[in-house]
Design a protein around this motif. Structure first.
Motif, PDB file in Angstrom:
ATOM      1  N   MET A  22       1.317  -0.793   0.179  1.00  0.00           N
ATOM      2  CA  MET A  22      -0.174  -0.135  -0.137  1.00  0.00           C
ATOM      3  C   MET A  22       0.926   1.050   0.389  1.00  0.00           C
ATOM      4  O   MET A  22       1.949   1.472   0.672  1.00  0.00           O
ATOM      5  N   THR A  23       0.501   2.461  -0.888  1.00  0.00           N
ATOM      6  CA  THR A  23       1.299   3.188  -0.931  1.00  0.00           C
ATOM      7  C   THR A  23       0.850   4.371   0.232  1.00  0.00           C
ATOM      8  O   THR A  23      -0.128   4.585  -0.106  1.00  0.00           O
ATOM      9  N   PRO A  24       1.357   4.960   0.912  1.00  0.00           N
ATOM     10  CA  PRO A  24       1.123   5.630   1.768  1.00  0.00           C
ATOM     11  C   PRO A  24       0.632   6.926   1.594  1.00  0.00           C
ATOM     12  O   PRO A  24       1.162   7.468  -0.012  1.00  0.00           O
ATOM     13  N   PRO A  25      -0.307   7.688   2.018  1.00  0.00           N
ATOM     14  CA  PRO A  25      -0.736   8.724   1.233  1.00  0.00           C
ATOM     15  C   PRO A  25       0.137   9.710   1.134  1.00  0.00           C
ATOM     16  O   PRO A  25       0.532   9.975   2.381  1.00  0.00           O
ATOM     17  N   ALA A  26       0.037  10.599   0.145  1.00  0.00           N
ATOM     18  CA  ALA A  26       0.469  12.182   0.309  1.00  0.00           C
ATOM     19  C   ALA A  26       0.709  13.409   1.042  1.00  0.00           C
ATOM     20  O   ALA A  26      -0.188  12.920   1.773  1.00  0.00           O
ATOM     21  N   LEU A  59      -3.121   3.161   8.820  1.00  0.00           N
ATOM     22  CA  LEU A  59      -3.836   3.788   7.973  1.00  0.00           C
ATOM     23  C   LEU A  59      -2.678   4.245   7.137  1.00  0.00           C
ATOM     24  O   LEU A  59      -2.775   5.544   6.312  1.00  0.00           O
ATOM     25  N   GLY A  60      -1.012   3.926   7.234  1.00  0.00           N
ATOM     26  CA  GLY A  60      -0.723   4.039   6.204  1.00  0.00           C
ATOM     27  C   GLY A  60       0.752   5.710   6.211  1.00  0.00           C
ATOM     28  O   GLY A  60       0.315   6.733   5.354  1.00  0.00           O
ATOM     29  N   VAL A  61      -0.215   6.138   7.323  1.00  0.00           N
ATOM     30  CA  VAL A  61       0.708   7.456   7.808  1.00  0.00           C
ATOM     31  C   VAL A  61       1.748   7.871   8.336  1.00  0.00           C
ATOM     32  O   VAL A  61       1.815   6.759   9.273  1.00  0.00           O
ATOM     33  N   SER A  62       2.198   8.730   8.543  1.00  0.00           N
ATOM     34  CA  SER A  62       4.016   8.930   9.477  1.00  0.00           C
ATOM     35  C   SER A  62       3.011   9.823  10.572  1.00  0.00           C
ATOM     36  O   SER A  62       2.068   9.909  11.014  1.00  0.00           O
ATOM     37  N   ALA A  63       3.975   9.903  11.739  1.00  0.00           N
ATOM     38  CA  ALA A  63       3.752  10.491  13.085  1.00  0.00           C
ATOM     39  C   ALA A  63       3.879  12.106  12.783  1.00  0.00           C
ATOM     40  O   ALA A  63       3.051  12.983  13.651  1.00  0.00           O
ATOM     41  N   ALA A  64       4.480  12.897  11.908  1.00  0.00           N
ATOM     42  CA  ALA A  64       4.115  13.685  11.505  1.00  0.00           C
ATOM     43  C   ALA A  64       3.536  14.342  11.265  1.00  0.00           C
ATOM     44  O   ALA A  64       2.199  15.127  11.328  1.00  0.00           O
ATOM     45  N   ARG A  65       1.895  13.523  10.302  1.00  0.00           N
ATOM     46  CA  ARG A  65       1.407  13.617   9.840  1.00  0.00           C
ATOM     47  C   ARG A  65       0.360  13.670  10.110  1.00  0.00           C
ATOM     48  O   ARG A  65      -1.098  14.658  10.071  1.00  0.00           O
ATOM     49  N   MET A  66       0.034  12.603  11.994  1.00  0.00           N
ATOM     50  CA  MET A  66      -0.631  13.047  12.513  1.00  0.00           C
ATOM     51  C   MET A  66      -0.671  13.772  13.514  1.00  0.00           C
ATOM     52  O   MET A  66      -1.572  14.505  13.619  1.00  0.00           O
ATOM     53  N   ARG A  67       0.501  14.555  13.522  1.00  0.00           N
ATOM     54  CA  ARG A  67       0.999  15.588  14.356  1.00  0.00           C
ATOM     55  C   ARG A  67       0.282  17.283  13.061  1.00  0.00           C
ATOM     56  O   ARG A  67      -0.543  18.281  14.161  1.00  0.00           O
ATOM     57  N   GLU A  68       0.622  17.011  11.904  1.00  0.00           N
ATOM     58  CA  GLU A  68       0.029  17.529  11.886  1.00  0.00           C
ATOM     59  C   GLU A  68      -1.396  18.265  11.066  1.00  0.00           C
ATOM     60  O   GLU A  68      -2.017  19.168  11.821  1.00  0.00           O
ATOM     61  N   ALA A  69      -2.315  17.194  11.585  1.00  0.00           N
ATOM     62  CA  ALA A  69      -3.599  16.974  11.511  1.00  0.00           C
ATOM     63  C   ALA A  69      -3.967  17.158  12.619  1.00  0.00           C
ATOM     64  O   ALA A  69      -5.389  18.327  12.460  1.00  0.00           O
ATOM     65  N   ASN A  70      -3.311  17.068  13.512  1.00  0.00           N
ATOM     66  CA  ASN A  70      -3.542  17.539  15.009  1.00  0.00           C
ATOM     67  C   ASN A  70      -3.576  19.626  15.311  1.00  0.00           C
ATOM     68  O   ASN A  70      -4.857  19.784  15.188  1.00  0.00           O
ATOM     69  N   SER A  71      -2.371  20.128  14.578  1.00  0.00           N
ATOM     70  CA  SER A  71      -2.301  21.042  14.346  1.00  0.00           C
ATOM     71  C   SER A  71      -3.460  22.103  13.974  1.00  0.00           C
ATOM     72  O   SER A  71      -3.640  23.272  13.905  1.00  0.00           O
TER      73      SER A  71
END
Length: 192
Positions: free
Chosen positions: A1-5, A41-53
């Motif tokens: 699975m390709t991670p979401p951009a 979900l195929g996402v990075s920890a950075a993406r999770m922090r960005e979504a929360n921000s």
């Protein structure tokens, strides 16, 4: 699975981002489960922090819409909406599917007409089997919702959580033992 951009700051905030917001609050209690879910979900920890921000920015924005409009813009139209009443009290419940937890729905409860927000949390989907909750050992992380724990271990008393999206229940376990169960976004996290 390709991670979401990774999203650009101007990309729409959607259901995947919202699931990351739910997970971010749960990471305080269950970091290993959150890591597994994030990988699923195929996402990075950075993406999770960005979504929360981004979510926090939306909540604090001077031009912020009402809660129901915000959820509709992020999650689309609710899967179900219903008006409820008890005695003189009337409210609306709006529910959306949450792909990470297919047996749950994200519920937003407002005054009639989509006014003031009363509650926002995960609830069991109609028709989905409820967990069997008999002992403290059954209260595993992510096993049940506030309502399910409250019914299974009555009498239960709601308590104020440590943040708006956290709840606590003072439960009566078999044998009369009293314990506190902690929830994030309505999903059980740990037993104290």
């Amino acid at each position: 699975m390709t991670p979401p951009a990774p999203p650009s700051p101007s990309s729409p905030f959607g259901p995947l981002d919202f699931q990351l917001v739910l997970l971010r609050r749960m990471a305080d209690h269950q970091p290993a489960l959150v890591e597994d879910a994030r990988r699923e979900l195929g996402v990075s920890a950075a993406r999770m922090r960005e979504a929360n921000s981004r979510w926090q920015s939306m909540l604090r924005s001077r031009t912020s819409r009402g809660a129901l409009a915000r959820y509709r813009s992020v999650l689309g139209p609710p899967q179900t909406s219903a008006r409820r009443s008890m005695a003189d009290l009337e409210w609306e419940e709006h529910r959306w599917p949450v792909p990470l937890w297919p047996d749950l729905r994200f519920e937003v409860t407002t005054t009639v007409g989509g006014g003031a927000l009363w509650n926002e949390w995960l609830v069991r989907a109609p028709g989905a089997p409820s967990p069997v909750l008999r002992t403290a050992d059954d209260l595993t992380p992510w096993s049940c919702t506030v309502d399910e724990a409250s019914r299974a271990f009555a009498p239960a008393a709601p308590m104020e959580g440590s943040a708006p999206t956290r709840q606590q229940l003072y439960l009566t376990l078999p044998g009369g033992e009293r314990r506190i169960a902690e929830f994030a976004w309505g999903l059980h996290q740990r037993l104290l």
